[in-house]
Design a protein around this motif. Structure first.
Motif: not given
Length: 328
Positions: A149-153, A256-276
């Motif tokens: 959920v909004s990972p800090a990458l 290797l594990a199946p991964t679910l990525l969760v991003y909010g478009t109003r996130d002020q700390l992790v940009s939604y553009r990182m979802a791609h």
């Protein structure tokens, strides 16, 4: 040592919180002692025996309480428990003073190895997402699925609203901020945090706000509060600068594990553009986009996150869709 002393002071007392954090109805909070670290572990009894184990890992400034809503909704799906990382929640600082992403990942691995619960469904938010990514990359045997959920990458160009949080890593900034805000009430501090983390702070109920204020008051009593925040922020920044095989993006490619990525478009700390970029890095991934959520979607819309998690578990092995269409 007061809570406003310099975060660079080396002598950090390892003392338990003067007051424990809240435990919601149906939850349990226990203490786990491992070599060099003591962890508070929050859990909720599974709805029935035999459910697969899950582990929740919070982010910077958070605690296991951040997962209470999601843990309750998934009690019929997984046997979940949430850690207070060393220095956060009800866990005292680690003996070795290591607040790096790698150090936290070692703690998670140590806990899973000692408990014998792996492989688990590993779920992380923000800094906890970076920690979970590293765990999944280096110990794939411990991870069934990965939910971030909004990972800090690492972001080469973080959005401006995230810059003040990143500045916590600069030596002396936290102590300066502590002095500048020493007259702030816990209510004001809580409003500032909610405004930063929630896409719509109005979603927080009066009861939830009162609980958050009480928790903030409790944390400010901890002699190591500011120190842990500064060193953990520094750990995130350091992880962003690592290259080669230790790069978080390189490690994401190894998961290797199946991964679910969760991003909010109003996130002020992790940009939604990182979802791609994340959808391309994690080889077996699906994306949940929440249009009204900010940085803590598991608290803002736990029902949507729970549904997506169940879909991840129901998907045939290694065939989960990549970057599924946004849902709001």
């Amino acid at each position: 040592m007061s809570s406003t002393q310099s975060p660079d002071a080396r002598a950090v007392p390892v003392v338990p919180p003067t007051r424990s954090s809240q435990v919601s109805e149906g939850e349990e909070l226990r203490t786990v002692t491992l070599p060099g670290v003591t962890l508070a572990v929050r859990s909720r009894p599974a709805a029935r025996p035999g459910l697969p184990p899950a582990l929740y890992v919070h982010g910077l400034g958070g605690s296991s309480q951040n997962w209470s809503a999601l843990m309750e909704r998934l009690a019929d799906t997984v046997d979940g428990e949430a850690l207070d990382l060393p220095g956060f929640g009800d866990s005292p600082p680690p003996d070795d003073g290591d607040y790096s992403i790698t150090g936290y990942a070692r703690v998670v691995i140590r806990h899973l190895d000692a408990a014998g619960r792996g492989p688990v469904h590993l779920i992380g938010n923000s800094m906890g997402g970076a920690i979970a990514t590293r765990v999944a990359a280096v110990r794939p045997d411990l991870v069934r699925t990965l939910t971030l959920v909004s990972p800090a990458l690492p972001e080469l160009r973080p959005q401006r609203t995230a810059v003040p949080t990143g500045l916590l890593a600069v030596p002396g900034i936290v102590s300066l901020f502590a002095r500048m805000t020493k007259d702030w009430t816990p209510e004001r501090r809580t409003r500032e945090v909610l405004a930063l983390c929630y896409g719509d702070p109005a979603r927080v109920t009066p009861e939830g706000f009162a609980l958050a204020v009480a928790e903030y008051e409790r944390r400010l009593e901890l002699p190591y509060f500011w120190d842990v925040m500064a060193r953990s922020a520094r750990g995130i920044v350091d992880a962003y600068t690592l290259g080669g095989q230790h790069s978080l993006w390189r490690q994401a490619e190894k998961v290797l594990a199946p991964t679910l990525l969760v991003y909010g478009t109003r996130d002020q700390l992790v940009s939604y553009r990182m979802a791609h970029r994340a959808g391309k890095a994690f080889r077996d991934s699906r994306l949940l986009t929440l249009l009204d959520a900010g940085h803590v979607a598991m608290m803002e819309d736990p029902d949507a996150v729970a549904r997506a998690f169940r879909e991840l578990l129901a998907a045939p092995a290694n065939t989960s869709e990549r970057s599924a269409p946004p849902r709001g």
